[in-house]
Design a protein around this motif. Structure first.
Motif, short mmCIF file in Angstrom:
data_model
loop_
_atom_site.label_atom_id
_atom_site.label_comp_id
_atom_site.label_asym_id
_atom_site.label_seq_id
_atom_site.Cartn_x
_atom_site.Cartn_y
_atom_site.Cartn_z
N ILE A 1 21.90 -25.49 -42.43
CA ILE A 1 20.80 -26.47 -42.42
C ILE A 1 20.48 -26.93 -41.00
O ILE A 1 19.66 -27.82 -40.82
N HIS A 2 21.14 -26.34 -40.01
CA HIS A 2 20.93 -26.80 -38.64
C HIS A 2 20.70 -25.61 -37.73
O HIS A 2 21.52 -24.69 -37.67
N VAL B 1 25.74 -35.89 -27.40
CA VAL B 1 25.21 -35.08 -28.48
C VAL B 1 26.10 -33.85 -28.71
O VAL B 1 26.58 -33.23 -27.76
N GLY B 2 26.34 -33.55 -29.98
CA GLY B 2 27.05 -32.32 -30.30
C GLY B 2 28.54 -32.47 -30.49
O GLY B 2 29.10 -33.56 -30.52
N ALA C 1 30.57 -23.97 -41.35
CA ALA C 1 29.90 -22.78 -41.85
C ALA C 1 28.75 -23.15 -42.79
O ALA C 1 27.70 -22.47 -42.81
N GLN C 2 28.91 -24.23 -43.55
CA GLN C 2 27.84 -24.69 -44.44
C GLN C 2 26.81 -25.51 -43.68
O GLN C 2 25.61 -25.40 -43.92
N VAL D 1 26.26 -25.73 -33.16
CA VAL D 1 26.14 -26.54 -34.37
C VAL D 1 26.90 -27.83 -34.09
O VAL D 1 28.10 -27.79 -33.80
N PRO D 2 26.25 -29.00 -34.15
CA PRO D 2 26.88 -30.22 -33.63
C PRO D 2 28.07 -30.73 -34.43
O PRO D 2 28.97 -31.35 -33.88
#
Length: 434
Positions: free
Chosen positions: A307-308, A90-91, A302-303, A316-317
Motif C-alpha cells: 500500500i506504499h 521520515v522513514g 511485506a504487507q 518503505v517507511p
C-alpha cells in the motif's frame, strides 16, 4: 547529513549560518524583548506552575527537572544545528533513505538499547520514537491488524478491558475493529477465565489482544503469560500497553514482567510494546517508545509495501506517520546512558517505597477512605474521593468505579519521582482535616 552521536558536533557551522543569515538578523531587528513583553503574563503563569509542581499527585507525569547534564546535551545538539533548521526523521530508522537530514542513527541505537532492557533478542528489535504513548499503541494495533488480516483473510476482533487506557477505545474505532471487552478481577487486571470464554465465543476470528501493564486508574497488571496460555492454537497478536510501568519496572525486582523473550524456552511472550517517555523518565515533552521484533516487522513490512510506493523516499517507511520529529530521538538518547539508567533505578525504588508508605499510612489513619494498592509493583494508591478542595489542590484524577455492587467516586495518587514523603505527609494531614 544523518546526525549521529559521533559526527553531530561537525555541524556547528550550520548553527552559525542560520544565526547570521536569518531574516531577523539581516533586517537588523531585535524583536526578542518585544516578544518577552507580549508573553510576560504567560511566563508568570509558567513560573507559578513550576513552583507548585510538587503538589501534583493525580497523574502519571514526572515533574522533576531533568538533570543539568540533559540541558547541556540539549545545548550541544543545538550548537550542532539540530532544531535550528528542518531535520525530519521520515522513514525507517534502520534503513537508508533519500532524505538524510535526520537523527536516525540516534533513534536506531536508542531502540537497540531499550530493546536489550525489555529482553528482545540482541540486534533483532525494530522500532522508533513515536509522538506519544497513543501513537505507539496505534502502531502496535495497526501491525497486529495488518498481520492477522493477511494471515487469515479475516479482520481480527480486539480484546481489552474497561481498565485499559481510553486510547485503545479510540484506536479500535479508528481501525474499524469489533471490540470484545473482557471482564476484570477485583484489582482491575484482566480476568483470564472471562478472556477464555470470550475467545471461545469468537473462534472464527483472529484475536488482537491489548494487555495493560499498569492500568490507568488502579495500576493493575494483566498477566501476559496467563493471556498467552489462552491463545494457544489460534491466530493472535499480543500488544502491551506499558505506558508508565514500562519505564520503571525494568529497574525493579519485577523486571521479568516485561521480558519479551521467555527465559525458559526463548519463545516470545508478546509481539510489541508501547512505553511513554514523558511519564516515568521525565522527558519534558510527549513521546513514546515503540518496539517489536525484527521478525514481526519484516512480515508486516511485506504487507505494508503493497500500500506504499517507496520511490519518493527510497524505502518503505514502516511507520503510519510520515514526517517525524528529529529532535526528540536525539534528546531522549540521553536517557539511555549508563548514568541515567542508574538514576532511573534510584527513582523507581523511591517511587515504590513512597507508594507503600502512603498506602500504609492511609490504612492506619484513614481507613474509612478504603485505600487500595494492587501490589508492590504499583506506584498508584486509590481511595474514596475526598473533598473537591483537596481534589483541586492536589490535581487528583477522579473516576466512578463499581465496588461492592455500588458505583462510587474514587480518586487516586500516582506516586511519581517528584512526589516526596514531605508532600505525602502534607496530603495525609489535609485528608485527615476534611
Amino acid at each position: 547529513m544523518r546526525l549521529s552521536r559521533r559526527k553531530f558536533l561537525g555541524l556547528t557551522g550550520a548553527a552559525t549560518l542560520v544565526a547570521t543569515c536569518s531574516p531577523i538578523a539581516l533586517a537588523g531587528q531585535t524583536p526578542r524583548n518585544a516578544l518577552y513583553e507580549q508573553t510576560s503574563p504567560g511566563l508568570k503563569d509558567l513560573s507559578a506552575l513550576a513552583r507548585q509542581r510538587s503538589t501534583m499527585l493525580g497523574y502519571p507525569i514526572n515533574l522533576n527537572f531533568p538533570p543539568a547534564a540533559f540541558f547541556k546535551w540539549r545545548e550541544k545538539l543545538n550548537t550542532a544545528g539540530l532544531d535550528q533548521f528542518n531535520f525530519n526523521n521520515v522513514g525507517d530508522p534502520f534503513k537508508k533513505g533519500h532524505f538524510s537530514y535526520n537523527t536516525h542513527d540516534f533513534e536506531k541505537e536508542l531502540i537497540e538499547r531499550f530493546g536489550t532492557i525489555y529482553g528482545f533478542a540482541q540486534k533483532k528489535v525494530w522500532g522508533f520514537l513515536s509522538n506519544s504513548g497513543t501513537d505507539s499503541n496505534m502502531h502496535g494495533i495497526y501491525i497486529g491488524r495488518t498481520l492477522l488480516h493477511y494471515r487469515t483473510g479475516t479482520l481480527p476482533k480486539i480484546y481489552f478491558t474497561r481498565e485499559a487506557h481510553y486510547s485503545i477505545q479510540i484506536l479500535s474505532n479508528v481501525m474499524n475493529l469489533d471490540r470484545v471487552v473482557v471482564d476484570t478481577e477485583a484489582d482491575g487486571s484482566m480476568d483470564i477465565s472471562d478472556l477464555e470464554q470470550k475467545l471461545s465465543a469468537n473462534t472464527d476470528y483472529p484475536a488482537l489482544v491489548v494487555a495493560t501493564v499498569g492500568t490507568t486508574f488502579k495500576g493493575a497488571i494483566d498477566s501476559i503469560d496467563g493471556i498467552q496460555s489462552k491463545l494457544k492454537g489460534r491466530d493472535y497478536y499480543l500488544h502491551l500497553d506499558a505506558a508508565l510501568f514500562g519505564g520503571y519496572l525494568p529497574h525493579t525486582p519485577f523486571a521479568d514482567e516485561l521480558l519479551q523473550i521467555r527465559r525458559t524456552d526463548q519463545s516470545p511472550r508478546y509481539h510489541s510494546i508501547a512505553v511513554s517517555c514523558h511519564k516515568f523518565f521525565g522527558y519534558p515533552s510527549p513521546a513514546g517508545l515503540f518496539m517489536t521484533s525484527q521478525e514481526i516487522f519484516e512480515e508486516f513490512e511485506a504487507q505494508f509495501a503493497k500500500i506504499h510506493d517507496p520511490q519518493y523516499i527510497l524505502q518503505v517507511p514502516g511507520t503510519i506517520t510520515c514526517s517525524r520529529d528529529s529532535v526528540k530521538p536525539a534528546e531522549f538518547y540521553f536517557f539511555s546512558s549508563d548514568s541515567e539508567l542508574s538514576r532511573q533505578k534510584s527513582d523507581a525504588r523511591l517511587m515504590l517505597d513512597n507508594a507503600g508508605y502512603l498506602h500504609k499510612e492511609m490504612l492506619t489513619h484513614l481507613k474509612h477512605l478504603e485505600p487500595e494498592r494492587t501490589g508492590q509493583r504499583s506506584p498508584i494508591v486509590y481511595f474514596r474521593k475526598p473533598s473537591e478542595e483537596i481534589v483541586d489542590r492536589y490535581t487528583l484524577a477522579v473516576m466512578q468505579s463499581d465496588r461492592k455492587h455500588k458505583t462510587t467516586a474514587y480518586a487516586h495518587v500516582v506516586v511519581m519521582p517528584h512526589v516526596s514523603k514531605k508532600t505525602l505527609d502534607r496530603f495525609l494531614e489535609d485528608l485527615s482535616r476534611q
